[in-house]
Design an enzyme around this catalytic site. Structure first.
Site, PDB file in Angstrom:
ATOM      1  N   CYS A  15       0.840  -1.186   0.000  1.00  0.00           N
ATOM      2  CA  CYS A  15       0.000   0.000   0.000  1.00  0.00           C
ATOM      3  C   CYS A  15       0.882   1.244   0.000  1.00  0.00           C
ATOM      4  O   CYS A  15       1.849   1.293   0.764  1.00  0.00           O
ATOM      5  CB  CYS A  15      -0.893  -0.042   1.246  1.00  0.00           C
ATOM      6  SG  CYS A  15      -2.013   1.337   1.381  1.00  0.00           S
ATOM      7  N   PRO A  16       0.613   2.232  -0.839  1.00  0.00           N
ATOM      8  CA  PRO A  16      -0.551   2.375  -1.719  1.00  0.00           C
ATOM      9  C   PRO A  16      -0.280   1.966  -3.168  1.00  0.00           C
ATOM     10  O   PRO A  16      -1.098   2.226  -4.038  1.00  0.00           O
ATOM     11  CB  PRO A  16      -0.820   3.872  -1.651  1.00  0.00           C
ATOM     12  CG  PRO A  16       0.562   4.467  -1.608  1.00  0.00           C
ATOM     13  CD  PRO A  16       1.372   3.480  -0.759  1.00  0.00           C
TER      14      PRO A  16
END
Length: 77
Positions: A15-16
């Site tokens: 993430c992200p």
């Protein structure tokens, strides 16, 4: 006969990055086009559905796979 959706390998990214890369790839597709996203990031099970809801894409299918998840996303209008 329709072509099988492409597979976008996002394994190993955290993430992200899976969402950012998926957004860019989907932006280059025609509305209604489908794409499998394959991820190993545990947060993807939260991030990908939220991204689809926020961006107007449709999450068609979610499946667990060895070491991660697959998400079939249909590009929105």
């Amino acid at each position: 006969m329709t072509k099988a959706p492409a597979v976008y390998d996002l394994k190993g990214l955290n993430c992200p990055l899976p969402v950012l890369k998926a957004r860019k790839r989907l932006a280059g597709m025609k509305p209604g086009g489908q794409l499998w996203l394959e991820t190993t990031d545990p947060l993807a099970v939260i991030d990908i559905p939220a991204f689809c809801a926020d961006s107007g894409h449709r999450l068609v299918e979610t499946a667990a796979m060895t070491g991660g998840h697959r998400f079939l996303v249909e590009r929105g209008a």
